[in-house]
Scaffold this motif. Structure first.
Motif, PDB file in Angstrom:
ATOM      1  N   LEU A 364       0.831  -1.199   0.000  1.00 31.84           N
ATOM      2  CA  LEU A 364       0.000   0.000   0.000  1.00 31.84           C
ATOM      3  C   LEU A 364       0.872   1.258   0.000  1.00 31.84           C
ATOM      4  O   LEU A 364       0.605   2.210  -0.743  1.00 31.84           O
ATOM      5  N   MET A 459      -7.880  -5.578  -1.044  1.00 29.53           N
ATOM      6  CA  MET A 459      -7.067  -4.414  -0.701  1.00 29.53           C
ATOM      7  C   MET A 459      -6.301  -3.922  -1.929  1.00 29.53           C
ATOM      8  O   MET A 459      -6.225  -2.713  -2.196  1.00 29.53           O
ATOM      9  N   GLY A 462      -8.747  -2.186  -4.309  1.00 21.50           N
ATOM     10  CA  GLY A 462      -9.106  -0.865  -3.815  1.00 21.50           C
ATOM     11  C   GLY A 462      -7.979   0.128  -3.952  1.00 21.50           C
ATOM     12  O   GLY A 462      -8.184   1.289  -4.347  1.00 21.50           O
ATOM     13  N   ALA A 463      -6.758  -0.328  -3.648  1.00 18.70           N
ATOM     14  CA  ALA A 463      -5.604   0.568  -3.727  1.00 18.70           C
ATOM     15  C   ALA A 463      -5.322   0.987  -5.165  1.00 18.70           C
ATOM     16  O   ALA A 463      -5.033   2.159  -5.438  1.00 18.70           O
ATOM     17  N   LEU A 466      -8.027   3.460  -6.356  1.00 20.61           N
ATOM     18  CA  LEU A 466      -7.867   4.767  -5.724  1.00 20.61           C
ATOM     19  C   LEU A 466      -6.595   5.453  -6.211  1.00 20.61           C
ATOM     20  O   LEU A 466      -6.566   6.682  -6.388  1.00 20.61           O
ATOM     21  N   LEU A 515      -8.701   7.214   4.013  1.00 22.74           N
ATOM     22  CA  LEU A 515      -9.132   6.725   2.712  1.00 22.74           C
ATOM     23  C   LEU A 515      -8.985   5.217   2.575  1.00 22.74           C
ATOM     24  O   LEU A 515      -9.862   4.549   2.036  1.00 22.74           O
ATOM     25  N   LEU A 516      -7.875   4.670   3.044  1.00 25.69           N
ATOM     26  CA  LEU A 516      -7.603   3.248   2.853  1.00 25.69           C
ATOM     27  C   LEU A 516      -6.567   2.783   3.856  1.00 25.69           C
ATOM     28  O   LEU A 516      -5.625   3.514   4.163  1.00 25.69           O
ATOM     29  N   SER A 518      -4.126  -0.783   5.182  1.00 28.11           N
ATOM     30  CA  SER A 518      -3.624  -2.097   4.793  1.00 28.11           C
ATOM     31  C   SER A 518      -4.151  -3.187   5.706  1.00 28.11           C
ATOM     32  O   SER A 518      -4.205  -4.348   5.332  1.00 28.11           O
ATOM     33  N   GLY A 522      -9.655  -1.951   9.139  1.00 29.35           N
ATOM     34  CA  GLY A 522      -9.456  -0.542   8.855  1.00 29.35           C
ATOM     35  C   GLY A 522     -10.495   0.362   9.466  1.00 29.35           C
ATOM     36  O   GLY A 522     -10.187   1.486   9.876  1.00 29.35           O
ATOM     37  N   ALA A 537      -1.498   3.406   5.714  1.00 38.71           N
ATOM     38  CA  ALA A 537      -2.769   4.076   5.470  1.00 38.71           C
ATOM     39  C   ALA A 537      -2.586   5.217   4.487  1.00 38.71           C
ATOM     40  O   ALA A 537      -1.508   5.815   4.401  1.00 38.71           O
ATOM     41  N   TRP A 538      -3.656   5.486   3.752  1.00 38.22           N
ATOM     42  CA  TRP A 538      -3.747   6.685   2.934  1.00 38.22           C
ATOM     43  C   TRP A 538      -4.818   7.586   3.546  1.00 38.22           C
ATOM     44  O   TRP A 538      -5.898   7.117   3.927  1.00 38.22           O
TER      45      TRP A 538
END
Length: 544
Positions: A364, A459, A462-463, A466, A515-516, A518, A522, A537-538
């Motif tokens: 991530l 994950m 999604g990553a 995004l 936002l996201l 790992s 979460g 994390a983002w």
């Protein structure tokens, strides 16, 4: 975003136990759901398979193990329809000893045009019994093999940086350059979207091939820095790559050139992606970096600074077919691992839970960095190496040439799992596999992970979605430094804050909108404002 497929281990459509091109084509829609731009395939050319296809006997065909040329064209066109380009793996440093050019060289006399395609030389000492120089093979043993002369007596030697079945081409011979120009055009005409150049740094050897006192792989030793290794990084390489760039630029779609160039330091590596050279070059310094904040911060800053000098993007990669998977490496706390060798059943075993947590976090964080990124098949499932693979099954020439002293790379090349309750976990309809899979892979299978919102697969999806939405690959970077959190690495890329917690305890998140994450929990982390141990994390930056 480029996704690497190792064809023999991706998907078997026939039940032979060997992955094939039709299997890849059938699964392209699943790969497209990751949101990748291109697929790089390891070699599928005709080959005796002494080194899993990196010993090529015909650069313009398809090995019957993997299918036919029509299968390759179908794969390329199907991928194109999904918006994915296919990058072909070209192996220009060496070919197979079964290649027609090398067979002709063996049949020809010393000094002939046929032998000039390779590095043939007389030995020294009594009877010529001493090899022409002291260079070693990267797979172990001497880099020189002697062949009989026309009368059957011991004759000249030929050089091979790898296995004796992989003679090195002599790139100072214009005929070699023409041979590979023809190969590039063949695949570009077939619709290829570019090329990954294997061992690009080794194609030229220094004139005279002088003895070398450093390690066989160019690793620095006192008095013998990597930059002086006579078998790597010779300046003549760049005129070849400039010519290849000219050829690629003649085709629509801007076919890409990516070098596998093990060159140090990073400032020197930048020369490979200068204007008119390669588009991309693997960042091995990043791949080698351990789970350490200062080391990661240094390599990220140095990479961006070096590549900025030539107005080129850097690349990021954590796993491939030649190194232990990062889910395994990061589970070996405090144990140094030679990336080119895996782990055997007699070695200390990784902490798989720790390794997976760190692998998710590292991925991530990597995907939040500006630049290109490479993924290796199966890492989106959280796969580690097969670390208990028995020696009887090993096929890597590194293992065979060293009589087992080096474990080799088989552990990271095991066929990947698709379906939890199918033979060979869905890799093959018959349950056959060219390398056995671990017994505990059911939970890693793609079908299981597709149904789990917190899975590693989801994950990754999604990553990547995004990352594209936020334009992180095209962004810029600034470091955050908090002296009270020495094991936390945080950067800002545009309006996104990318945080990596390398410590064994939770840490406060910076201000911003989550936002996201790992970690699989979460939502809990977002609620309590903490980032868990070995997590990333983002966040949308406060005020953005």
């Amino acid at each position: 975003m480029i996704y690497q497929i190792y064809p023999r281990s991706f998907k078997d459509s026939t039940g032979s136990g060997m992955g094939d091109l039709a299997g890849i084509t059938a699964q392209l829609p699943k790969i497209s759901t990751l949101g990748v731009d291109a697929i790089w395939l390891s070699p599928f050319f005709p080959s005796p398979q002494q080194d899993a296809g990196y010993d090529v006997s015909d650069y313009r065909g398809v090995d019957a193990l993997f299918g036919t040329l029509d299968d390759a064209r179908t794969m390329i066109s199907t991928a194109a329809a999904l918006g994915i380009r296919i990058i072909i793996d070209v192996v220009p440093n060496h070919c197979s000893s079964e290649h027609a050019l090398f067979k002709a060289a063996l049949a020809a006399a010393p000094g002939s045009a046929e032998r000039a395609m390779f590095h043939f030389a007389d030995g020294s000492g009594e009877g010529g019994n001493v090899p022409p120089n002291n260079w070693s093979s990267l797979f172990g043993g001497s880099g020189w093999t002697r062949v009989p002369d026309a009368g059957g007596s011991p004759g000249q030697y030929y050089f091979h940086l790898f296995d004796s079945s992989q003679p090195d081409f002599n790139w100072r011979n214009p005929a070699v350059l023409q041979e590979f120009e023809d190969t590039l055009r063949f695949w570009l005409d077939a619709g290829a979207g570019g090329f990954r150049i294997d061992v690009a740094h080794a194609m030229f050897k220094r004139e005279g091939m002088p003895d070398w006192g450093g390690a066989p792989d160019g690793t620095p030793r006192p008095g013998f820095p990597f930059a002086d290794a006579p078998m790597f990084g010779q300046p003549e390489l760049h005129r070849v790559f400039a010519r290849w760039r000219e050829i690629c630029d003649q085709y629509p779609g801007e076919p890409v050139l990516c070098a596998e160039a093990n060159v140090r330091p990073l400032t020197r590596l930048a020369d490979w992606v200068a204007p008119g050279q390669m588009h991309q070059c693997f960042n091995f310094d990043f791949l080698r970096t351990l789970w350490d904040r200062e080391a990661l911060a240094t390599v990220i800053g140095d990479s961006l600074a070096a590549f900025d000098t030539v107005d080129a993007p850097t690349t990021w990669v954590l796993s491939n077919h030649d190194v232990s998977r990062h889910a395994t490496r990061f589970g070996l706390d405090g144990i140094a691992l030679d990336l080119g060798d895996g782990i055997g059943p007699g070695d200390p075993q990784p902490d798989t839970a720790l390794g997976l947590a760190r692998a998710r976090a590292a991925t991530l964080f990597m995907l939040g960095l500006p630049g290109g990124a490479y993924l290796y098949q199966g890492e989106e499932l959280g796969l580690g190496d097969h670390t208990t693979l028995q020696d009887a099954y090993r096929q890597d020439p590194t293992f065979l040439r060293t009589d087992g002293e080096r474990t080799g790379r088989d552990g990271c090349r095991v066929p990947i799992p698709w379906v939890h309750d199918a033979p060979a976990y869905g890799f093959s309809p018959t349950g056959e596999t060219w390398l056995p899979q671990p017994d505990n892979w059911a939970g890693y299978c793609r079908d299981v992970q597709e149904e789990d919102p917190a899975s590693t697969l989801n994950m990754y999806r999604g990553a990547l979605a995004l990352r594209r939405e936020l334009g992180l690959g095209l962004g810029s970077l600034a470091f955050f430094v908090n002296p009270e959190l020495p094991d936390v690495l945080a950067i800002r890329n545009g309006d996104t804050v990318n945080v990596l917690n390398l410590s064994a305890h939770p840490v406060p998140l910076p201000a911003g909108e989550p936002l996201l994450f790992s970690a699989s929990d979460g939502s809990t982390l977002a609620a309590n404002g903490l980032l868990g141990a070995n997590s990333a994390a983002w966040l949308r930056a406060a005020g953005a």
